[in-house]
Motif scaffolding. Sequence first.
Motif, short mmCIF file in Angstrom:
data_model
loop_
_atom_site.label_atom_id
_atom_site.label_comp_id
_atom_site.label_asym_id
_atom_site.label_seq_id
_atom_site.Cartn_x
_atom_site.Cartn_y
_atom_site.Cartn_z
N ASP A 43 0.83 -1.19 0.00
CA ASP A 43 0.00 0.00 0.00
C ASP A 43 0.87 1.26 0.00
N VAL A 44 0.42 2.26 -0.70
CA VAL A 44 1.14 3.54 -0.81
C VAL A 44 0.20 4.66 -0.37
N GLY A 112 -3.62 3.80 -11.26
CA GLY A 112 -3.82 3.16 -9.97
C GLY A 112 -3.67 4.10 -8.79
N LEU A 113 -3.57 5.41 -9.04
CA LEU A 113 -3.47 6.39 -7.96
C LEU A 113 -4.83 7.04 -7.75
N HIS A 114 -5.22 7.17 -6.48
CA HIS A 114 -6.53 7.72 -6.14
C HIS A 114 -6.35 8.89 -5.18
N TYR A 115 -7.17 9.92 -5.37
CA TYR A 115 -7.03 11.17 -4.63
C TYR A 115 -8.32 11.46 -3.87
N GLY A 141 -2.82 4.19 -3.16
CA GLY A 141 -2.67 3.23 -4.24
C GLY A 141 -2.04 1.97 -3.70
N THR A 142 -1.99 0.94 -4.50
CA THR A 142 -1.41 -0.33 -4.09
C THR A 142 -0.52 -0.87 -5.18
N ASN A 390 1.15 -3.01 -13.41
CA ASN A 390 1.01 -3.28 -11.98
C ASN A 390 0.49 -4.70 -11.85
N HIS A 391 1.42 -5.65 -11.96
CA HIS A 391 1.03 -7.06 -11.93
C HIS A 391 2.22 -7.91 -11.52
#
Length: 628
Positions: A43-44, A112-115, A141-142, A390-391
């Motif tokens: 997780d980020v 894959g980044l969410h705000y 993000g993850t 992202n895999h």
Amino acid sequence: MSARTEPIHARSLLVDCMTVSLAALVLACEPADAPGDPGALIDVVMTSRVGVVLDEFPAGTRDRAAELFLAKPLAFWEARARRQTRMTNYRLAFRQFFHDDKLQLPLPPDAGLHYEFAAGGARRDSVDGHDVVVIDYTLTGTLLGDVASIPASEPALVDVGGTWEEPFVLPLDPEYLRQRTGYACVDEEDFPPDSSDEENIAEFFDHECDVEVAPDYACHLSEPRPTESCVDALHHHVGAVDTVVRFERRAWDPQRADEVRLGEVTTPDAPDLAVVGDVIGSSARLVYRYIAPDSCTMREGCVGGSGWRRLLQFDASVQNVGGADLHLGEVDYYGDGLDSELAARNIYEYSDCHRHYHFRFYGDFMYASDEHAEGFKQSFCLQTTSRAGNHEKSPLNTPYGSCDYQGIAAGWGDDYIAGLDCQWVDVTDVAVPGPAVTAPLVFTSNPDRFLCEGAPVLDDAGALRYEPTDLRTETGAAIERPMCEFSSGWDGNNVGERPVELPAVGSYVTAACDREQEGPLRNCGFAEQTAAITCNAGETVELGCTIPAGAAPMAVRVCPVSAVLGVPLACTYVHALGNGVVADGAMATVRFTCPAPLAADEPGGEVSLFTAPLLRSDPGVEVACMPL
């Protein structure tokens, strides 16, 4: 051939790349068995704030500007937050050069980044003494990757529950950073001088850049050299945000992995290059640049001639969407005596001008108007610069982080940004019937099959086999090509194109604004006001400028005129001869040095004025300027 049918071409130079101890890198990236979980989840999180600095607006207009930004929807702030987030990429993608014993640790891909923004929305505030409109946000993000690459990227994340915090000092306002801080935050180490400009500065951002003096230059190559550190420059001119990117290893969860998995894997056991079509042309911008007759740009054939040229710059990106690395290997990049089979086969050719080797077969670019316009071979370093997938097939780090050891890892990409020397098509001589012409900008990767998108052909001893080609170097030497059993349909995703409008005159400074930019520092939405004003070459000129009573403030920009092209050169804020803001009820002084001669056919002594309302919603008016 006529100017209309003459091939328009771009030959991009190798990006001067950073070097790393190859032996240490290979050992650190040695694949290992990953028992248990089929992948890893990390997780980020980053908490930050992003804003708009209002300092350049006159007092009478500043409140209106603040109200405009306070009313912006969340989509505006998300775009601005993403621009700020991109300023972490340089240090994360080249992290091995900032830590003695750690490799890359990238953020998840942009999709894959969410705000999430603060419930109270944007507010007007003061940060470091700057008048700003600001909003708080949290990025989440993850990362989804393989287990084996984690120890080399970050040992603290080997165990579930392990955490690591990577510190950053970011600009509160990510727009106009070059205009406000010069090169203070630009890390140009091992890149050609002047690679960074007003639009691409986010790709070079390094908050640890300090004031440097000869010969101990690290960050800074271009003039003028900064006189303050990046952090000081942020505090003094933009507002600084101290934050961290927090990484936390979480337990394997197949459902979560399915939710965050991004990027296709077309060939599970072989590399496959794909041109990113959305990138081609999306960043295309027209600029004017003066090319000296003895420059490397001329010697490399990047332009159709010397003097003032009109150049169509653009981003280009390829991704390895296969499940295996596209491997080239060791390259004697700087010609320091290393044994390089790729150079021996003339796949790489040494450039005395740039003092490094060029890879000649990366791809072709062309801008095709009414007549087909072919491009020329590109000269690129094949380097892994961004994690596009992202895999589980995409590792968190890669051995291809420098031009001494080249390739593109599975799930990663190789990006070339607009602004790099020769990352353009010279459109100076393109005939434009009418006000504009629209034609496709086309990028074809691997057109000559020098990159093996399949299985390499090996001899009985396991060494790579080569085959002769009809191609020759500039000195006439034969070029051999690595043999490869290409995967079925390998070239189906090797071409990308996007329509690009080419106006008859002007640059991106006279184009419409695409990020809702406002204020005098912007490089869009300007219009030519005067075709030519004569002055004495080399002398300092002062103009007193006014606007009609009751008119909204106007920005004034003084740009040179090209005698050969016969047009004023719509210039950016940084490259303008002079800049000013003219408000109602006051005379503004705009000072500049009259252009000196550049060549016999470019005698100087002429300038033109470009103007724009500070707020784009205000009507533009004529600015009256008289010599003082």
